[in-house]
Design a protein around this motif. Structure first.
Motif, PDB file in Angstrom:
ATOM      1  N   LEU A  31       0.893  -1.146   0.000  1.00 15.49           N
ATOM      2  CA  LEU A  31       0.000   0.000   0.000  1.00 15.49           C
ATOM      3  C   LEU A  31       0.934   1.198   0.000  1.00 15.49           C
ATOM      4  N   PHE A  32       1.226   1.676  -1.193  1.00 14.11           N
ATOM      5  CA  PHE A  32       2.291   2.665  -1.412  1.00 14.11           C
ATOM      6  C   PHE A  32       1.697   4.048  -1.571  1.00 14.11           C
ATOM      7  N   GLY A  33       2.311   5.032  -0.929  1.00  8.89           N
ATOM      8  CA  GLY A  33       1.862   6.406  -1.046  1.00  8.89           C
ATOM      9  C   GLY A  33       2.847   7.252  -1.825  1.00  8.89           C
ATOM     10  N   LEU A  34       2.332   7.994  -2.794  1.00  7.42           N
ATOM     11  CA  LEU A  34       3.127   8.986  -3.513  1.00  7.42           C
ATOM     12  C   LEU A  34       2.715  10.335  -2.952  1.00  7.42           C
ATOM     13  N   LEU A  35       3.572  10.911  -2.119  1.00  8.02           N
ATOM     14  CA  LEU A  35       3.248  12.102  -1.339  1.00  8.02           C
ATOM     15  C   LEU A  35       4.022  13.302  -1.846  1.00  8.02           C
ATOM     16  N   GLY A  36       3.318  14.423  -2.035  1.00  4.43           N
ATOM     17  CA  GLY A  36       3.995  15.639  -2.440  1.00  4.43           C
ATOM     18  C   GLY A  36       3.035  16.804  -2.492  1.00  4.43           C
ATOM     19  N   PRO A  37       3.554  18.027  -2.496  1.00  9.24           N
ATOM     20  CA  PRO A  37       2.693  19.204  -2.588  1.00  9.24           C
ATOM     21  C   PRO A  37       2.071  19.314  -3.969  1.00  9.24           C
ATOM     22  N   ASN A  38       1.129  20.224  -4.117  1.00  7.36           N
ATOM     23  CA  ASN A  38       0.553  20.477  -5.432  1.00  7.36           C
ATOM     24  C   ASN A  38       1.658  20.893  -6.400  1.00  7.36           C
ATOM     25  N   ILE A 115     -22.223  -4.734  -6.957  1.00 10.62           N
ATOM     26  CA  ILE A 115     -22.897  -3.441  -6.772  1.00 10.62           C
ATOM     27  C   ILE A 115     -23.516  -3.370  -5.389  1.00 10.62           C
ATOM     28  N   ARG A 116     -24.200  -4.437  -4.982  1.00 10.55           N
ATOM     29  CA  ARG A 116     -24.815  -4.449  -3.648  1.00 10.55           C
ATOM     30  C   ARG A 116     -23.761  -4.324  -2.560  1.00 10.55           C
ATOM     31  N   THR A 117     -22.659  -5.051  -2.731  1.00  9.20           N
ATOM     32  CA  THR A 117     -21.599  -5.019  -1.726  1.00  9.20           C
ATOM     33  C   THR A 117     -21.039  -3.613  -1.558  1.00  9.20           C
ATOM     34  N   TRP A 118     -20.738  -2.965  -2.667  1.00  7.15           N
ATOM     35  CA  TRP A 118     -20.151  -1.634  -2.592  1.00  7.15           C
ATOM     36  C   TRP A 118     -21.154  -0.587  -2.112  1.00  7.15           C
ATOM     37  N   ALA A 119     -22.398  -0.708  -2.542  1.00  4.85           N
ATOM     38  CA  ALA A 119     -23.410   0.247  -2.088  1.00  4.85           C
ATOM     39  C   ALA A 119     -23.610   0.142  -0.577  1.00  4.85           C
ATOM     40  N   ASP A 120     -23.578  -1.082  -0.065  1.00  6.37           N
ATOM     41  CA  ASP A 120     -23.692  -1.267   1.387  1.00  6.37           C
ATOM     42  C   ASP A 120     -22.441  -0.778   2.110  1.00  6.37           C
ATOM     43  N   ARG A 121     -21.278  -1.086   1.554  1.00  4.81           N
ATOM     44  CA  ARG A 121     -20.008  -0.738   2.207  1.00  4.81           C
ATOM     45  C   ARG A 121     -19.857   0.776   2.360  1.00  4.81           C
ATOM     46  N   LEU A 122     -20.229   1.536   1.323  1.00 10.48           N
ATOM     47  CA  LEU A 122     -20.023   2.978   1.348  1.00 10.48           C
ATOM     48  C   LEU A 122     -21.293   3.770   1.627  1.00 10.48           C
ATOM     49  N   GLY A 123     -22.420   3.071   1.743  1.00 13.54           N
ATOM     50  CA  GLY A 123     -23.631   3.739   2.170  1.00 13.54           C
ATOM     51  C   GLY A 123     -24.314   4.583   1.108  1.00 13.54           C
ATOM     52  N   PHE A 124     -24.480   4.015  -0.100  1.00 19.37           N
ATOM     53  CA  PHE A 124     -25.230   4.763  -1.108  1.00 19.37           C
ATOM     54  C   PHE A 124     -26.299   3.895  -1.790  1.00 19.37           C
ATOM     55  N   SER A 125     -26.777   2.877  -1.070  1.00 16.51           N
ATOM     56  CA  SER A 125     -27.785   1.982  -1.646  1.00 16.51           C
ATOM     57  C   SER A 125     -29.022   2.732  -2.113  1.00 16.51           C
ATOM     58  N   ARG A 172     -14.062   3.693   6.673  1.00 15.23           N
ATOM     59  CA  ARG A 172     -14.448   2.482   5.940  1.00 15.23           C
ATOM     60  C   ARG A 172     -13.521   2.252   4.749  1.00 15.23           C
ATOM     61  N   VAL A 173     -13.216   3.323   4.033  1.00 11.88           N
ATOM     62  CA  VAL A 173     -12.340   3.207   2.872  1.00 11.88           C
ATOM     63  C   VAL A 173     -10.939   2.806   3.301  1.00 11.88           C
ATOM     64  N   LYS A 174     -10.421   3.424   4.353  1.00 10.80           N
ATOM     65  CA  LYS A 174      -9.078   3.073   4.824  1.00 10.80           C
ATOM     66  C   LYS A 174      -9.017   1.612   5.264  1.00 10.80           C
ATOM     67  N   ARG A 175     -10.048   1.150   5.973  1.00 11.44           N
ATOM     68  CA  ARG A 175     -10.073  -0.247   6.399  1.00 11.44           C
ATOM     69  C   ARG A 175     -10.111  -1.180   5.194  1.00 11.44           C
ATOM     70  N   PHE A 176     -10.921  -0.825   4.194  1.00 12.76           N
ATOM     71  CA  PHE A 176     -10.997  -1.664   3.000  1.00 12.76           C
ATOM     72  C   PHE A 176      -9.655  -1.712   2.270  1.00 12.76           C
ATOM     73  N   LEU A 177      -8.990  -0.578   2.119  1.00 19.78           N
ATOM     74  CA  LEU A 177      -7.718  -0.557   1.409  1.00 19.78           C
ATOM     75  C   LEU A 177      -6.679  -1.431   2.104  1.00 19.78           C
ATOM     76  N   ARG A 178      -6.660  -1.408   3.433  1.00 20.74           N
ATOM     77  CA  ARG A 178      -5.733  -2.280   4.162  1.00 20.74           C
ATOM     78  C   ARG A 178      -6.080  -3.749   3.930  1.00 20.74           C
ATOM     79  N   LEU A 200      -2.100   5.521   6.445  1.00 19.89           N
ATOM     80  CA  LEU A 200      -2.615   4.506   5.539  1.00 19.89           C
ATOM     81  C   LEU A 200      -1.540   3.654   4.889  1.00 19.89           C
ATOM     82  N   CYS A 201      -0.401   4.241   4.555  1.00 24.01           N
ATOM     83  CA  CYS A 201       0.550   3.584   3.651  1.00 24.01           C
ATOM     84  C   CYS A 201       1.682   2.884   4.403  1.00 24.01           C
TER      85      CYS A 201
END
Length: 247
Positions: A31-38, A115-125, A172-178, A200-201
């Motif tokens: 889980l690699f992060g590319l970190l830098g300013p704008n 679709i059902r899994t993701w809608a439930d996971r992120l709360g947009f059903s 939720r997103v951070k937990r899923f990415l891990r 996260l990384c």
């Protein structure tokens, strides 16, 4: 195994050098992060890795595919979440997922379940059949996150993944990415948010004015040192050598 290899990458826009001799490697399962300013070259690098841009010089491979020579083949194997893209305004999330599923070759039964899994996971059903133009920016971001993972790729590129999300969904997103990383997949996150990268990384590449200035594992930092300390030290040192600040 190496998921991504970048060697002496160079990209200009007119008189502006966006990527300046960047070299780095990302291993499978990171889980690699590319970190830098704008203006550091993060998004340009991601667009080269996903076959959207052609560099002036350098060589890259993504899952053993050269995205410059074979951009379609590279994009077929990865998931992509650009920072500023949103689902088409004239489609509902369900229609957009059906489009993505058709492009990615997902069977109807598998697609419905995902679709059902993701809608439930992120709360947009309850928003699946609402036109995207009527969704909030946060809801649109949820749809784009789901679309990047819908075909369950081995490698995903995510640009500023937590933008526009409320704190509950961010967790939720951070937990899923891990969990996705722990299942053996590779995730590359590009961000200017030091806190996101540190939390996260597992490994972070700090980029400044198009080049890698530090490669660090946050978990291995000294107890009295933070990723922000490293980030500021490396950027300050670069500025002291006469390199101008990013935009």
């Amino acid at each position: 195994m190496t998921a991504i290899q970048i060697e002496a990458l160079y990209k200009r826009y007119g008189d502006v050098t966006a990527v300046d001799g960047l070299s780095l490697a990302v291993d499978d399962g990171e889980l690699f992060g590319l970190l830098g300013p704008n203006g550091a070259g993060k998004t340009t690098t991601m667009e080269i890795l996903t076959g959207r841009l052609t560099p002036e010089r350098g060589h890259v491979t993504v899952l053993d595919v050269d995205p410059v020579e074979r951009p379609t083949a590279a994009r077929e194997r990865v998931g992509i979440l650009p920072e500023k893209e949103s689902p088409p305004s004239f489609m509902t999330p369900r229609e957009y997922f059906e489009f993505v599923g058709a492009v990615r070759g997902i069977s109807d039964d598998e697609l419905d379940e995902r679709i059902r899994t993701w809608a439930d996971r992120l709360g947009f059903s309850e928003k699946l059949d609402t036109l995207s133009t009527d969704l909030s920016r946060g809801q649109q971001q949820k749809v784009m996150i789901a679309s990047a993972f819908l075909h369950e790729p081995a490698l995903v590129f995510i640009d500023e993944p937590l933008a526009n999300l409320d704190p509950i969904v961010q967790e939720r997103v951070k937990r899923f990415l891990r969990e996705y990383r722990d299942a053996g997949n590779t995730v590359v996150v590009t961000t200017h948010d030091v806190d996101v990268a540190e939390e996260l990384c597992s490994r972070v590449g700090i980029v400044y004015n198009g080049t890698l200035v530090e490669d660090v594992r946050p978990a291995e930092l000294a107890t009295d040192q933070t990723l922000l300390d490293v980030f500021l030290d490396r950027v300050d040192a670069t500025v002291e050598r006469g390199v101008p600040a990013g935009d």
